[in-house]
Design an enzyme around this catalytic site. Structure first.
Site, PDB file in Angstrom:
ATOM      1  N   THR A   1     -48.188 -25.086  42.825  1.00  0.00           N
ATOM      2  CA  THR A   1     -46.859 -24.645  42.356  1.00  0.00           C
ATOM      3  C   THR A   1     -46.825 -24.462  40.845  1.00  0.00           C
ATOM      4  O   THR A   1     -45.895 -23.843  40.331  1.00  0.00           O
ATOM      5  CB  THR A   1     -45.762 -25.670  42.747  1.00  0.00           C
ATOM      6  OG1 THR A   1     -46.172 -26.967  42.288  1.00  0.00           O
ATOM      7  CG2 THR A   1     -45.559 -25.696  44.242  1.00  0.00           C
ATOM      8  N   GLY A   2     -47.803 -24.997  40.140  1.00  0.00           N
ATOM      9  CA  GLY A   2     -47.860 -24.818  38.690  1.00  0.00           C
ATOM     10  C   GLY A   2     -48.695 -23.589  38.348  1.00  0.00           C
ATOM     11  O   GLY A   2     -49.328 -22.999  39.226  1.00  0.00           O
TER      12      GLY A   2
ATOM     13  N   ASN B   1     -57.295 -41.488  45.628  1.00  0.00           N
ATOM     14  CA  ASN B   1     -58.359 -41.050  44.719  1.00  0.00           C
ATOM     15  C   ASN B   1     -58.064 -41.430  43.271  1.00  0.00           C
ATOM     16  O   ASN B   1     -58.950 -41.905  42.548  1.00  0.00           O
ATOM     17  CB  ASN B   1     -58.562 -39.533  44.833  1.00  0.00           C
ATOM     18  CG  ASN B   1     -59.273 -39.160  46.124  1.00  0.00           C
ATOM     19  OD1 ASN B   1     -60.067 -39.941  46.652  1.00  0.00           O
ATOM     20  ND2 ASN B   1     -58.986 -37.975  46.637  1.00  0.00           N
TER      21      ASN B   1
ATOM     22  N   TYR C   1     -42.428 -35.388  52.023  1.00  0.00           N
ATOM     23  CA  TYR C   1     -42.286 -35.708  50.597  1.00  0.00           C
ATOM     24  C   TYR C   1     -41.823 -37.153  50.423  1.00  0.00           C
ATOM     25  O   TYR C   1     -42.454 -37.939  49.719  1.00  0.00           O
ATOM     26  CB  TYR C   1     -41.280 -34.742  49.979  1.00  0.00           C
ATOM     27  CG  TYR C   1     -41.083 -34.877  48.493  1.00  0.00           C
ATOM     28  CD1 TYR C   1     -42.076 -34.485  47.604  1.00  0.00           C
ATOM     29  CD2 TYR C   1     -39.887 -35.377  47.971  1.00  0.00           C
ATOM     30  CE1 TYR C   1     -41.886 -34.593  46.224  1.00  0.00           C
ATOM     31  CE2 TYR C   1     -39.690 -35.478  46.597  1.00  0.00           C
ATOM     32  CZ  TYR C   1     -40.689 -35.085  45.728  1.00  0.00           C
ATOM     33  OH  TYR C   1     -40.497 -35.180  44.364  1.00  0.00           O
TER      34      TYR C   1
ATOM     35  N   TYR D   1     -52.852 -51.796  45.257  1.00  0.00           N
ATOM     36  CA  TYR D   1     -53.978 -51.801  44.300  1.00  0.00           C
ATOM     37  C   TYR D   1     -53.676 -52.781  43.158  1.00  0.00           C
ATOM     38  O   TYR D   1     -54.587 -53.427  42.634  1.00  0.00           O
ATOM     39  CB  TYR D   1     -54.237 -50.390  43.744  1.00  0.00           C
ATOM     40  CG  TYR D   1     -55.269 -49.607  44.539  1.00  0.00           C
ATOM     41  CD1 TYR D   1     -54.931 -48.943  45.719  1.00  0.00           C
ATOM     42  CD2 TYR D   1     -56.594 -49.531  44.120  1.00  0.00           C
ATOM     43  CE1 TYR D   1     -55.864 -48.230  46.446  1.00  0.00           C
ATOM     44  CE2 TYR D   1     -57.539 -48.815  44.843  1.00  0.00           C
ATOM     45  CZ  TYR D   1     -57.169 -48.165  45.994  1.00  0.00           C
ATOM     46  OH  TYR D   1     -58.105 -47.469  46.711  1.00  0.00           O
TER      47      TYR D   1
ATOM     48  N   GLN E   1     -53.948 -56.377  44.921  1.00  0.00           N
ATOM     49  CA  GLN E   1     -55.267 -56.691  45.488  1.00  0.00           C
ATOM     50  C   GLN E   1     -56.371 -56.573  44.441  1.00  0.00           C
ATOM     51  O   GLN E   1     -57.320 -57.350  44.449  1.00  0.00           O
ATOM     52  CB  GLN E   1     -55.525 -55.700  46.633  1.00  0.00           C
ATOM     53  CG  GLN E   1     -56.563 -56.137  47.636  1.00  0.00           C
ATOM     54  CD  GLN E   1     -56.664 -55.127  48.782  1.00  0.00           C
ATOM     55  OE1 GLN E   1     -55.678 -54.518  49.182  1.00  0.00           O
ATOM     56  NE2 GLN E   1     -57.865 -54.930  49.298  1.00  0.00           N
TER      57      GLN E   1
HETATM   58  P1  NAD Z   1     -44.078 -28.874  39.940  1.00  0.00           P
HETATM   59  O1  NAD Z   1     -44.230 -28.333  41.315  1.00  0.00           O
HETATM   60  O2  NAD Z   1     -43.677 -27.931  38.848  1.00  0.00           O
HETATM   61  O3  NAD Z   1     -45.403 -29.615  39.476  1.00  0.00           O
HETATM   62  C1  NAD Z   1     -46.311 -30.215  40.355  1.00  0.00           C
HETATM   63  C2  NAD Z   1     -47.712 -29.806  39.928  1.00  0.00           C
HETATM   64  O4  NAD Z   1     -48.651 -30.443  40.796  1.00  0.00           O
HETATM   65  C3  NAD Z   1     -47.955 -28.304  40.031  1.00  0.00           C
HETATM   66  O5  NAD Z   1     -48.546 -27.828  38.852  1.00  0.00           O
HETATM   67  C4  NAD Z   1     -48.893 -28.178  41.227  1.00  0.00           C
HETATM   68  O6  NAD Z   1     -49.726 -27.039  41.155  1.00  0.00           O
HETATM   69  C5  NAD Z   1     -49.644 -29.488  41.154  1.00  0.00           C
HETATM   70  N1  NAD Z   1     -50.230 -29.918  42.426  1.00  0.00           N
HETATM   71  C6  NAD Z   1     -49.640 -29.965  43.645  1.00  0.00           C
HETATM   72  N2  NAD Z   1     -50.492 -30.447  44.556  1.00  0.00           N
HETATM   73  C7  NAD Z   1     -51.654 -30.720  43.892  1.00  0.00           C
HETATM   74  C8  NAD Z   1     -52.912 -31.250  44.281  1.00  0.00           C
HETATM   75  N3  NAD Z   1     -53.173 -31.591  45.558  1.00  0.00           N
HETATM   76  N4  NAD Z   1     -53.867 -31.390  43.342  1.00  0.00           N
HETATM   77  C9  NAD Z   1     -53.644 -31.045  42.044  1.00  0.00           C
HETATM   78  N5  NAD Z   1     -52.474 -30.537  41.626  1.00  0.00           N
HETATM   79  C10 NAD Z   1     -51.488 -30.387  42.539  1.00  0.00           C
HETATM   80  O7  NAD Z   1     -43.029 -30.073  40.034  1.00  0.00           O
HETATM   81  P2  NAD Z   1     -42.392 -30.985  38.910  1.00  0.00           P
HETATM   82  O8  NAD Z   1     -40.935 -30.835  39.014  1.00  0.00           O
HETATM   83  O9  NAD Z   1     -43.045 -30.782  37.596  1.00  0.00           O
HETATM   84  O10 NAD Z   1     -42.760 -32.433  39.472  1.00  0.00           O
HETATM   85  C11 NAD Z   1     -43.803 -33.221  38.921  1.00  0.00           C
HETATM   86  C12 NAD Z   1     -43.810 -34.582  39.601  1.00  0.00           C
HETATM   87  O11 NAD Z   1     -42.561 -35.241  39.382  1.00  0.00           O
HETATM   88  C13 NAD Z   1     -44.003 -34.497  41.118  1.00  0.00           C
HETATM   89  O12 NAD Z   1     -44.844 -35.558  41.522  1.00  0.00           O
HETATM   90  C14 NAD Z   1     -42.619 -34.706  41.665  1.00  0.00           C
HETATM   91  O13 NAD Z   1     -42.655 -35.294  42.940  1.00  0.00           O
HETATM   92  C15 NAD Z   1     -42.008 -35.632  40.627  1.00  0.00           C
HETATM   93  N6  NAD Z   1     -40.543 -35.505  40.607  1.00  0.00           N
HETATM   94  C16 NAD Z   1     -39.935 -34.394  40.084  1.00  0.00           C
HETATM   95  C17 NAD Z   1     -38.554 -34.287  40.115  1.00  0.00           C
HETATM   96  C18 NAD Z   1     -37.823 -33.100  39.552  1.00  0.00           C
HETATM   97  O14 NAD Z   1     -36.582 -33.047  39.633  1.00  0.00           O
HETATM   98  N7  NAD Z   1     -38.477 -32.133  38.946  1.00  0.00           N
HETATM   99  C19 NAD Z   1     -37.778 -35.315  40.693  1.00  0.00           C
HETATM  100  C20 NAD Z   1     -38.438 -36.405  41.244  1.00  0.00           C
HETATM  101  C21 NAD Z   1     -39.820 -36.507  41.176  1.00  0.00           C
HETATM  102  N1  UDP Z   2     -62.570 -42.165  43.569  1.00  0.00           N
HETATM  103  C1  UDP Z   2     -62.470 -41.100  42.698  1.00  0.00           C
HETATM  104  N2  UDP Z   2     -62.971 -41.250  41.434  1.00  0.00           N
HETATM  105  C2  UDP Z   2     -63.543 -42.396  41.005  1.00  0.00           C
HETATM  106  C3  UDP Z   2     -63.622 -43.490  41.898  1.00  0.00           C
HETATM  107  C4  UDP Z   2     -63.135 -43.356  43.177  1.00  0.00           C
HETATM  108  O1  UDP Z   2     -61.970 -40.039  43.035  1.00  0.00           O
HETATM  109  O2  UDP Z   2     -63.949 -42.452  39.838  1.00  0.00           O
HETATM  110  C5  UDP Z   2     -62.028 -42.023  44.911  1.00  0.00           C
HETATM  111  C6  UDP Z   2     -63.078 -42.141  45.992  1.00  0.00           C
HETATM  112  O3  UDP Z   2     -63.036 -40.923  46.741  1.00  0.00           O
HETATM  113  C7  UDP Z   2     -62.633 -43.276  46.840  1.00  0.00           C
HETATM  114  C8  UDP Z   2     -61.187 -43.506  46.458  1.00  0.00           C
HETATM  115  O4  UDP Z   2     -61.102 -43.064  45.121  1.00  0.00           O
HETATM  116  O5  UDP Z   2     -62.679 -42.967  48.212  1.00  0.00           O
HETATM  117  C9  UDP Z   2     -60.755 -44.945  46.541  1.00  0.00           C
HETATM  118  O6  UDP Z   2     -61.636 -45.709  45.759  1.00  0.00           O
HETATM  119  P1  UDP Z   2     -61.810 -47.276  46.018  1.00  0.00           P
HETATM  120  O7  UDP Z   2     -62.866 -47.744  45.072  1.00  0.00           O
HETATM  121  O8  UDP Z   2     -60.507 -47.936  45.948  1.00  0.00           O
HETATM  122  O9  UDP Z   2     -62.257 -47.378  47.516  1.00  0.00           O
HETATM  123  P2  UDP Z   2     -63.585 -46.964  48.292  1.00  0.00           P
HETATM  124  O10 UDP Z   2     -64.559 -46.352  47.309  1.00  0.00           O
HETATM  125  O11 UDP Z   2     -64.055 -48.227  48.843  1.00  0.00           O
HETATM  126  O12 UDP Z   2     -63.107 -45.995  49.328  1.00  0.00           O
END
Ligand code: NAD
Ligand code: UDP
Ligand code: UDP
Length: 322
Positions: free
Chosen positions: A43-44, A105, A151, A165, A168
């Site tokens: 979405t960005g 992650n 969501y 996390y 623990q």
């Molecule tokens: P936005 O959609 O403009 O920004 C979200 C960004 O995340 C986008 O750039 C999108 O491309 C990126 N993204 C989505 N899925 C991704 C993925 N799997 N890996 C990497 N990037 C990914 O929305 P925003 O309004 O800027 O919101 C930002 C954060 O704040 C979000 O987590 C949202 O839930 C939270 N939030 C926003 C509002 C609001 O009113 N704007 C309210 C509550 C919470």
């Molecule tokens: N991970 C990552 N970057 C890092 C370390 C971990 O993306 O530098 C991810 C990795 O895919 C892992 C997840 O984070 O599955 C959770 O990590 P954690 O060490 O908690 O658990 P585990 O490795 O045992 O699944």
């Protein structure tokens, strides 16, 4: 504010090419930090950060956080997640994966490198609330199988993961519950109420009011929100949140429509449409905790913020013909 090299931090902002993320990257760069912005551009867009690309302390990485990421950073702001109902319901499974797998992650990364990590959670964890205004100790009323659940429940599970996390593995976590935020760089077609109304008013189209327009929201200007996020990240390690960040001044959608029509100078009519399923009737943050612990409160009124947002959309319409 420029900082000395000792306080320069390497900061990962996931979702940094989005609306809020791009303002946060700007702010952290201005403080003298090294920023790694990771975004899959769902979405960005690159356009949101194109003005930062020439800065040697800014790096843009195309990456989906549902896949592991191995980098070395001191702090992580985990913002990646589509935020508007239209976008997050477009691929609901991916939305949940982003909140849940993505958080795992980023928490795994934070654990490996000892980074402090902040979650951009949401007022949606309160669902359609019976308590008003909402305080952090309210557990919420969310429909777990409705169209907003991908969501709402995704973010609720992300909060659970952050706290587990923390308990623990001793991770340093910060959880912000963000209420409706608006400002320049909102996506013009993301269906959110502020961008919809402004685009409709500028285009002379009818203003789409869902339901009777008596439902309420409170709108926080993006600069105020970013200030709250940075203060939260910099707060004492003993403070994890969750903490509400939002503007406690509450408006009905009819009030909002009238304000936007006045700002734009538009004569658009109001058109009433059905209320979407599970649309919360009222929402307003209690920000006492943010005031006490972070010394934070929003300072931008709706009129000021709307004027800047309308300017942004007007300029984009002229320049790019969106
Ligand atoms: P936005 O959609 O403009 O920004 C979200 C960004 O995340 C986008 O750039 C999108 O491309 C990126 N993204 C989505 N899925 C991704 C993925 N799997 N890996 C990497 N990037 C990914 O929305 P925003 O309004 O800027 O919101 C930002 C954060 O704040 C979000 O987590 C949202 O839930 C939270 N939030 C926003 C509002 C609001 O009113 N704007 C309210 C509550 C919470
Ligand atoms: N991970 C990552 N970057 C890092 C370390 C971990 O993306 O530098 C991810 C990795 O895919 C892992 C997840 O984070 O599955 C959770 O990590 P954690 O060490 O908690 O658990 P585990 O490795 O045992 O699944
Ligand atoms: N809304 C509206 N017209 C629109 C878009 C939204 O009346 O064109 C209403 C929507 O039903 C909700 C409120 O405005 O009651 C805020 O909607 P938004 O999608 O911006 O955010 P959220 O529902 O997530 O708070």
């Amino acid at each position: 504010m420029k900082r000395g090299c000792n306080s320069r931090k390497r900061i990962l902002v996931t979702g940094g090419a989005g609306f809020i993320g791009s303002h946060l990257c700007e702010r952290l760069l201005a403080e003298g930090h090294d920023i790694l912005c990771a975004d899959n551009f769902y979405t960005g867009t690159r356009d949101n950060v194109v003005h930062l690309l020439g800065n040697p302390h800014f790096e843009l990485l195309r990456h989906d956080i549902t896949f592991p990421l191995y980098v070395e950073v001191d702090e992580i702001y985990n913002l990646a997640c589509p935020a508007s109902p239209v976008h997050y319901q477009n691929d609901p499974v991916q939305t949940t994966k982003t909140s849940v797998h993505g958080s795992i992650n980023m928490l795994g990364l934070a654990k490996r490198v000892g980074a402090k990590i902040l979650l951009a959670s949401t007022s949606e964890v309160y669902g359609d609330p019976e308590v008003h205004p909402q305080k952090e100790d309210y557990w919420g009323r969310v429909n777990p199988i409705g169209p907003r659940a991908c969501y709402d429940e995704g973010k609720r599970c992300a909060e659970t993961l952050f706290f587990d996390y923390h308990r623990q593995m001793g991770l340093r976590i910060k959880v912000a519950r963000i209420f409706n935020t608006y400002g320049p760089r909102m996506h013009p077609n993301d269906g959110r109420v502020v961008s919809n109304f402004i685009m409709q008013a500028l285009g002379g189209e009818p203003i789409t009011i869902y339901g009777d327009g008596q439902q309420t929201r409170s709108f926080c200007y993006v600069d105020d929100l970013v200030e709250g996020l940075v203060r939260l990240m910099n707060s004492d390690d003993s403070f994890t949140g969750p903490v509400n960040l939002g503007n406690p001044v509450e408006f009905t959608m009819l009030d909002l429509a009238q304000s936007i029509l006045r700002h734009v100078g538009s004569g658009s009519e109001l058109a009433f449409h059905p209320l979407p399923q599970d649309d919360p009737r009222q929402r307003c943050p209690d920000i006492t905790l943010a005031g006490q612990v972070l010394g934070w409160r929003p300072v931008t009124g709706l009129d000021d913020g709307l004027a800047r947002t309308v300017d942004y959309f007007r300029t984009r319409l002229c320049e790019q013909g969106i």
